[in-house]
Scaffold this active site. Sequence first.
Site, PDB file in Angstrom:
ATOM      1  N   TYR A 152     -26.382  40.058-108.732  1.00 18.57           N
ATOM      2  CA  TYR A 152     -27.813  40.301-109.675  1.00 18.57           C
ATOM      3  C   TYR A 152     -27.553  41.562-110.171  1.00 18.57           C
ATOM      4  O   TYR A 152     -27.953  42.632-109.419  1.00 18.57           O
ATOM      5  CB  TYR A 152     -28.819  40.063-108.562  1.00 18.57           C
ATOM      6  CG  TYR A 152     -30.262  40.194-109.220  1.00 18.57           C
ATOM      7  CD1 TYR A 152     -30.484  39.620-110.610  1.00 18.57           C
ATOM      8  CD2 TYR A 152     -31.256  41.042-108.851  1.00 18.57           C
ATOM      9  CE1 TYR A 152     -31.635  40.027-111.375  1.00 18.57           C
ATOM     10  CE2 TYR A 152     -32.431  41.090-109.582  1.00 18.57           C
ATOM     11  CZ  TYR A 152     -32.611  40.835-110.787  1.00 18.57           C
ATOM     12  OH  TYR A 152     -33.974  40.748-111.436  1.00 18.57           O
ATOM     13  N   ASP A 174     -26.987  36.186-112.126  1.00 21.09           N
ATOM     14  CA  ASP A 174     -27.503  36.563-113.378  1.00 21.09           C
ATOM     15  C   ASP A 174     -27.054  37.987-113.340  1.00 21.09           C
ATOM     16  O   ASP A 174     -27.479  39.027-112.882  1.00 21.09           O
ATOM     17  CB  ASP A 174     -29.087  36.734-112.837  1.00 21.09           C
ATOM     18  CG  ASP A 174     -29.885  37.195-113.779  1.00 21.09           C
ATOM     19  OD1 ASP A 174     -29.431  37.564-114.941  1.00 21.09           O
ATOM     20  OD2 ASP A 174     -31.009  37.749-113.608  1.00 21.09           O
ATOM     21  N   HIS A 231     -34.696  30.846-115.150  1.00 17.88           N
ATOM     22  CA  HIS A 231     -33.558  30.525-115.343  1.00 17.88           C
ATOM     23  C   HIS A 231     -33.103  29.041-114.915  1.00 17.88           C
ATOM     24  O   HIS A 231     -34.057  28.384-114.006  1.00 17.88           O
ATOM     25  CB  HIS A 231     -32.739  31.663-114.407  1.00 17.88           C
ATOM     26  CG  HIS A 231     -32.789  32.990-114.764  1.00 17.88           C
ATOM     27  ND1 HIS A 231     -31.850  33.612-115.154  1.00 17.88           N
ATOM     28  CD2 HIS A 231     -33.708  33.743-114.476  1.00 17.88           C
ATOM     29  CE1 HIS A 231     -31.954  34.793-115.370  1.00 17.88           C
ATOM     30  NE2 HIS A 231     -33.446  35.127-114.797  1.00 17.88           N
TER      31      HIS A 231
END
Length: 279
Positions: A112, A152, A270
């Site tokens: 992340y 992500d 998402h």
Amino acid sequence: MPHLRIASVNVNGIRAAARNGMSGWLDAADVDILTMQEVRGQDEHLEAALPGWTFVHDEATAKGRAGVAIASRIPAIASRTDFGDAEFDSKGRWIEADFLIGDRPLTVVSAYVHSGEADTPKQEEKWKFLDAFGPRLAALGADDALALVTGDLNVGHRELDIKNWRGNRKKAGFLPRERAYFDRFLGEAGTEVTGVDGTVGTGLGWVDVGRRFHGEVDGPYTWWSMRGQAFDNDSGWRIDYHLATPALAERATAYHVARAAAYDQRWSDHAPVVVDYTY
């Protein structure tokens, strides 16, 4: 040929995702390994949301922020959270798990990357993370390894990856300097790569599985703002990735973004990125 289905998703808070429909999607998705970002919870919340799964989890230093996890139907044989220099706080942003698939080890990462904000201290943290990213990719990709970095990554690599790329050229997530890191990550291994910002570095040879599957098309996007009509108009960003070593990328047989059928059926901002790999 048997396959391993690996999905990655920023859950935007595991408790909210579980309340809003994640479990129904997961029950139908037939996933073997699920990597998650922005867990924003403790082990007990993962246990409640994913009954029957095994998982490894790294919470952020600040409660209620970030958090990465890897859940699986088969237990990991090892896991690590070491990333970057000792003084850099990467807690809740990088976790690796090793699995034995057939007779080959496979390393899966849930990452992340900071969202950042141009010309602020938030962006400085993002630069530190991206600086550490390259050396770790180089180590993971050595010796024809099977390795996969998912998550992500908060950078749209190319103009194809953002619907409104023209309006975002000076914003975090599409800054030329950010994109140049990905030019190097995905450039031919060992060659001199000139990034979109003009900097020169060495290509690492990793493969963007989504782009390889879809070719030169817009998207498919993986994140849409919860505000306005972004989702309905498909005005999104492709910032959630499967980055694979060449040895693993050639085993990828299917790729799709599990976009919700309608705005009110979303359980995160998402969408999951789902890929099948043969073994």
